[in-house]
Design a protein around this motif. Structure first.
Motif, PDB file in Angstrom:
ATOM      1  N   HIS A  72     -40.599 -12.587  53.493  1.00 15.60           N
ATOM      2  CA  HIS A  72     -41.222 -11.886  53.240  1.00 15.60           C
ATOM      3  C   HIS A  72     -41.097 -10.484  52.413  1.00 15.60           C
ATOM      4  CE1 HIS A  72     -43.870 -14.137  56.795  1.00 15.60           C
ATOM      5  NE2 HIS A  72     -42.917 -13.858  56.939  1.00 15.60           N
ATOM      6  N   ALA A  73     -40.307 -11.119  51.938  1.00 19.50           N
ATOM      7  CA  ALA A  73     -39.131  -9.756  50.438  1.00 19.50           C
ATOM      8  C   ALA A  73     -39.491 -10.218  49.612  1.00 19.50           C
ATOM      9  CB  ALA A  73     -37.710  -9.701  50.899  1.00 19.50           C
ATOM     10  N   THR A  74     -39.545  -8.925  48.791  1.00 15.53           N
ATOM     11  CA  THR A  74     -39.238  -9.295  47.483  1.00 15.53           C
ATOM     12  C   THR A  74     -38.757  -8.258  47.180  1.00 15.53           C
ATOM     13  OG1 THR A  74     -42.500  -9.024  47.368  1.00 15.53           O
ATOM     14  CG2 THR A  74     -41.014  -8.973  45.456  1.00 15.53           C
ATOM     15  N   VAL A  75     -37.379  -9.402  45.912  1.00 12.96           N
ATOM     16  CA  VAL A  75     -36.441  -7.713  45.552  1.00 12.96           C
ATOM     17  C   VAL A  75     -36.761  -7.975  44.107  1.00 12.96           C
ATOM     18  CG1 VAL A  75     -34.471  -8.826  45.379  1.00 12.96           C
ATOM     19  CG2 VAL A  75     -34.845  -8.993  47.219  1.00 12.96           C
ATOM     20  N   ILE A  76     -36.595  -6.811  43.538  1.00 13.83           N
ATOM     21  CA  ILE A  76     -36.455  -6.869  41.970  1.00 13.83           C
ATOM     22  C   ILE A  76     -34.729  -6.759  41.956  1.00 13.83           C
ATOM     23  CG2 ILE A  76     -38.875  -5.611  42.028  1.00 13.83           C
ATOM     24  CD1 ILE A  76     -37.883  -2.945  41.718  1.00 13.83           C
ATOM     25  N   SER A  77     -34.147  -7.042  40.891  1.00 14.17           N
ATOM     26  CA  SER A  77     -33.176  -6.908  40.018  1.00 14.17           C
ATOM     27  C   SER A  77     -32.882  -7.122  38.070  1.00 14.17           C
ATOM     28  CB  SER A  77     -31.662  -8.082  40.967  1.00 14.17           C
ATOM     29  OG  SER A  77     -30.805  -7.127  40.687  1.00 14.17           O
ATOM     30  N   ASP A  78     -31.771  -6.767  38.345  1.00 13.19           N
ATOM     31  CA  ASP A  78     -31.996  -7.325  36.512  1.00 13.19           C
ATOM     32  C   ASP A  78     -30.397  -6.763  36.327  1.00 13.19           C
ATOM     33  OD1 ASP A  78     -30.407  -4.567  36.697  1.00 13.19           O
ATOM     34  OD2 ASP A  78     -31.840  -3.624  36.200  1.00 13.19           O
ATOM     35  N   PHE A  79     -29.918  -7.288  34.737  1.00 11.53           N
ATOM     36  CA  PHE A  79     -28.564  -7.395  33.891  1.00 11.53           C
ATOM     37  C   PHE A  79     -28.134  -6.177  33.853  1.00 11.53           C
ATOM     38  CE2 PHE A  79     -30.542 -11.588  34.084  1.00 11.53           C
ATOM     39  CZ  PHE A  79     -29.284 -12.296  34.166  1.00 11.53           C
ATOM     40  N   SER A  80     -28.865  -4.595  33.455  1.00 10.98           N
ATOM     41  CA  SER A  80     -28.535  -3.247  33.402  1.00 10.98           C
ATOM     42  C   SER A  80     -27.848  -2.445  34.314  1.00 10.98           C
ATOM     43  CB  SER A  80     -29.897  -2.584  33.369  1.00 10.98           C
ATOM     44  OG  SER A  80     -30.782  -3.042  32.312  1.00 10.98           O
ATOM     45  N   LYS A  81     -27.596  -2.989  35.734  1.00 10.98           N
ATOM     46  CA  LYS A  81     -26.556  -2.115  36.353  1.00 10.98           C
ATOM     47  C   LYS A  81     -25.657  -2.887  36.937  1.00 10.98           C
ATOM     48  CE  LYS A  81     -29.939   0.552  36.353  1.00 10.98           C
ATOM     49  NZ  LYS A  81     -29.979   1.739  35.490  1.00 10.98           N
ATOM     50  N   LEU A 138     -25.028  -5.095  31.598  1.00 10.72           N
ATOM     51  CA  LEU A 138     -25.650  -5.518  30.534  1.00 10.72           C
ATOM     52  C   LEU A 138     -26.933  -4.406  30.422  1.00 10.72           C
ATOM     53  CD1 LEU A 138     -24.570  -8.831  30.544  1.00 10.72           C
ATOM     54  CD2 LEU A 138     -24.077  -7.601  29.105  1.00 10.72           C
ATOM     55  N   SER A 139     -26.578  -3.516  30.250  1.00 17.88           N
ATOM     56  CA  SER A 139     -28.289  -2.976  30.049  1.00 17.88           C
ATOM     57  C   SER A 139     -29.333  -3.391  28.713  1.00 17.88           C
ATOM     58  CB  SER A 139     -28.622  -0.978  30.029  1.00 17.88           C
ATOM     59  OG  SER A 139     -27.802  -0.966  29.574  1.00 17.88           O
ATOM     60  N   GLY A 140     -28.961  -3.701  27.512  1.00 17.18           N
ATOM     61  CA  GLY A 140     -29.078  -3.848  26.034  1.00 17.18           C
ATOM     62  C   GLY A 140     -30.454  -5.072  26.260  1.00 17.18           C
ATOM     63  N   LEU A 141     -29.419  -5.532  27.516  1.00 14.16           N
ATOM     64  CA  LEU A 141     -30.773  -7.615  26.942  1.00 14.16           C
ATOM     65  C   LEU A 141     -32.112  -7.283  27.449  1.00 14.16           C
ATOM     66  CD1 LEU A 141     -27.899 -10.054  28.399  1.00 14.16           C
ATOM     67  CD2 LEU A 141     -28.412  -8.935  25.742  1.00 14.16           C
ATOM     68  N   ARG A 142     -32.098  -6.354  28.343  1.00 18.29           N
ATOM     69  CA  ARG A 142     -33.809  -5.161  29.130  1.00 18.29           C
ATOM     70  C   ARG A 142     -34.095  -6.503  29.852  1.00 18.29           C
ATOM     71  NH1 ARG A 142     -33.892  -1.994  30.265  1.00 18.29           N
ATOM     72  NH2 ARG A 142     -35.601  -2.157  31.049  1.00 18.29           N
ATOM     73  N   ILE A 143     -33.388  -7.108  30.559  1.00 18.40           N
ATOM     74  CA  ILE A 143     -34.106  -8.528  31.308  1.00 18.40           C
ATOM     75  C   ILE A 143     -34.218  -8.273  32.861  1.00 18.40           C
ATOM     76  CG2 ILE A 143     -33.568 -11.304  32.117  1.00 18.40           C
ATOM     77  CD1 ILE A 143     -32.678 -12.093  29.106  1.00 18.40           C
ATOM     78  N   GLY A 144     -34.572  -8.253  33.686  1.00 20.21           N
ATOM     79  CA  GLY A 144     -34.983  -8.052  35.465  1.00 20.21           C
ATOM     80  C   GLY A 144     -35.431  -9.275  36.004  1.00 20.21           C
ATOM     81  N   TRP A 145     -35.672  -9.502  37.315  1.00 18.37           N
ATOM     82  CA  TRP A 145     -36.176 -10.612  37.776  1.00 18.37           C
ATOM     83  C   TRP A 145     -36.971  -9.905  39.249  1.00 18.37           C
ATOM     84  CZ3 TRP A 145     -30.839 -10.494  37.521  1.00 18.37           C
ATOM     85  CH2 TRP A 145     -30.349 -10.832  38.533  1.00 18.37           C
ATOM     86  N   ILE A 146     -37.502 -10.626  39.122  1.00 16.12           N
ATOM     87  CA  ILE A 146     -38.603 -10.725  40.955  1.00 16.12           C
ATOM     88  C   ILE A 146     -38.574 -12.369  41.949  1.00 16.12           C
ATOM     89  CG2 ILE A 146     -40.461 -10.018  41.967  1.00 16.12           C
ATOM     90  CD1 ILE A 146     -41.638  -8.393  39.815  1.00 16.12           C
ATOM     91  N   VAL A 147     -37.687 -11.579  43.069  1.00 21.84           N
ATOM     92  CA  VAL A 147     -37.668 -12.876  43.691  1.00 21.84           C
ATOM     93  C   VAL A 147     -39.138 -12.820  44.601  1.00 21.84           C
ATOM     94  CG1 VAL A 147     -36.986 -14.204  45.725  1.00 21.84           C
ATOM     95  CG2 VAL A 147     -35.724 -13.755  43.591  1.00 21.84           C
ATOM     96  N   ASP A 148     -39.613 -13.895  44.763  1.00 25.92           N
ATOM     97  CA  ASP A 148     -41.145 -13.990  45.426  1.00 25.92           C
ATOM     98  C   ASP A 148     -40.739 -14.924  46.511  1.00 25.92           C
ATOM     99  OD1 ASP A 148     -43.450 -13.040  47.013  1.00 25.92           O
ATOM    100  OD2 ASP A 148     -43.256 -11.154  46.047  1.00 25.92           O
ATOM    101  N   HIS A 149     -41.317 -15.044  47.751  1.00 25.96           N
ATOM    102  CA  HIS A 149     -41.490 -16.193  48.459  1.00 25.96           C
ATOM    103  C   HIS A 149     -43.040 -16.797  48.166  1.00 25.96           C
ATOM    104  CE1 HIS A 149     -37.368 -16.225  49.401  1.00 25.96           C
ATOM    105  NE2 HIS A 149     -37.285 -14.972  50.122  1.00 25.96           N
ATOM    106  N   ASP A 150     -43.583 -15.900  48.433  1.00 27.48           N
ATOM    107  CA  ASP A 150     -45.270 -16.455  48.548  1.00 27.48           C
ATOM    108  C   ASP A 150     -45.941 -16.714  46.920  1.00 27.48           C
ATOM    109  OD1 ASP A 150     -48.137 -15.715  48.199  1.00 27.48           O
ATOM    110  OD2 ASP A 150     -48.256 -14.226  50.179  1.00 27.48           O
TER     111      ASP A 150
END
Length: 381
Positions: A211-220, A224-236
């Motif tokens: 039931h978790a929602t996960v957020i992450s990215d390519f910056s930390k 690769l912070s200059g790509l400005r790309i991240g993601w959300i993982v959600d099972h719902d």
């Protein structure tokens, strides 16, 4: 609606404009910076040719299938459960936007990423805070968090490894909060942009929790912070559809070249992570020696993960002027008032990479002068 000044980014912008110039950036919270040449050098000739043949047009609002598949492999989920976004910042914007309704509240860490409060309040959401306290080694208290959640809570956010303190939630703490939220129908969000960079016991991605929602990215952690790309993982699937619809309005799609480069980085993620870990571990050791030598001025809690530390001035003074004086020597750190903790300051110990030892030498000279002035003032008093 008027957003407050973003003190953190306004301060960090000095690294581009300051006079005298900033030589050592210990303000940024990212990992060692990669150049495009270094990243492309990881690729095989066929991968480079594929990149050069990229069609410069819109990609899908959920992200390219190849990138989503690579993120899904990283997180141990299915491709359908991945939503690509424009950095973790857009992920947070989307999550607060879909949480907004009359009477809603969200529960956030303090200190924390300053945009969390501003974004939530800008869409009319009340904010509640649980504290990460220095006297408790910045560890969370589960009972404190549970008491803040009620029937109007639309989101409980945790950040592990934590920015700015470097605190880490154990798997048991993550499981407990996840179960607590699931029983009450409260979305449980884990911001894990620094995973898997740890300086103590390692923990697993919260994407394993149903039931978790996960957020992450390519910056930390991926540096690769200059790509400005991240993601959300959600099972719902219903929540994922709301994320996609919000992105249709906010940014429409991602940067197609950025997504291709992000895919390349994930194919070689162990190389990227290895460099980040090596730099972070080596630099953290130097930081520990520095603060140990000047504990009459500053104290700290050694971070258990991530790439930032959150020391404080022993005398309890506002650190902004301290940070200004240090900046005039060419070393940039972040004053604690950017996180509503004025006596603290944030040090990023990975963004400057292999130049960090030189920054520490300069920082040590500054602290030596500050300590000498402090002793002189004590004698005259």
């Amino acid at each position: 609606m008027e957003l407050p000044d973003f003190l953190l980014d306004r301060w960090i912008e000095q690294k581009h404009t300051a006079n005298p110039p900033i030589e050592y950036d210990l303000a940024s919270s990212t990992g060692p910076v990669w150049t495009l040449r270094e990243l492309l050098a990881l690729s095989k000739e066929q991968e480079l040719e594929t990149l050069l043949d990229t069609s410069l047009s819109y990609t899908s609002a959920v992200g390219s299938p190849a990138l989503r598949s690579a993120i899904a492999e990283l997180e141990g989920v299915t491709t359908d459960e991945v939503q690509v976004v424009t950095g973790a910042s857009e992920a947070l914007l989307i999550l607060f936007f879909v949480a907004a309704e009359p009477g809603a509240n969200v529960v956030l860490p303090s200190p924390g990423f300053p945009a969390n409060t501003a974004l939530a309040q800008s869409v009319g959401i009340a904010t509640r805070y649980y504290s990460l306290r220095q006297e408790n080694h910045f560890c969370i208290k589960l009972d404190e968090i549970r008491r803040l959640v009620d029937r109007d809570t639309r989101l409980l956010l945790v950040n592990s490894p934590h920015n700015p303190t470097g605190a880490v939630l154990s798997d048991e703490q993550m499981d407990s909060l996840h179960e607590f939220c699931a029983e009450r129908g409260v979305p449980f969000v884990s911001d894990q942009v620094y995973h898997p960079i740890y300086h103590g016991p390692e923990t697993r991605s919260a994407s394993r929790l149903p039931h978790a929602t996960v957020i992450s990215d390519f910056s930390k952690a991926l540096c690769l912070s200059g790509l400005r790309i991240g993601w959300i993982v959600d099972h719902d699937p219903k929540r994922r559809e709301r994320y996609r619809n919000a992105r249709n309005y906010f940014t429409i799609t991602g940067n197609v070249l950025g997504e291709r480069l992000a895919l390349l980085a994930l194919k070689h993620r162990e190389t990227v992570y290895s460099r980040a870990r090596r730099v972070a571990v080596e630099n953290l050791r130097l930081l520990e020696q520095l603060f140990g030598s000047y504990d009459d001025l500053v104290r700290w809690v050694r971070p258990l993960g991530g790439m930032t530390a959150f020391p404080w001035l022993v005398n309890g003074a506002d650190s902004r002027e301290f940070c200004r004086r240090l900046a005039r020597t060419g070393v940039l750190i972040v004053p604690g008032d950017c996180f509503d903790q004025p006596s603290h300051f944030r040090v990023g110990f990975a963004a400057s990479g292999e130049r960090f030892p030189h920054a520490i030498e300069r920082f040590a000279q500054f602290l030596h002068a500050e300590s000498r002035q402090l002793r002189a003032a004590a004698k005259s008093g």
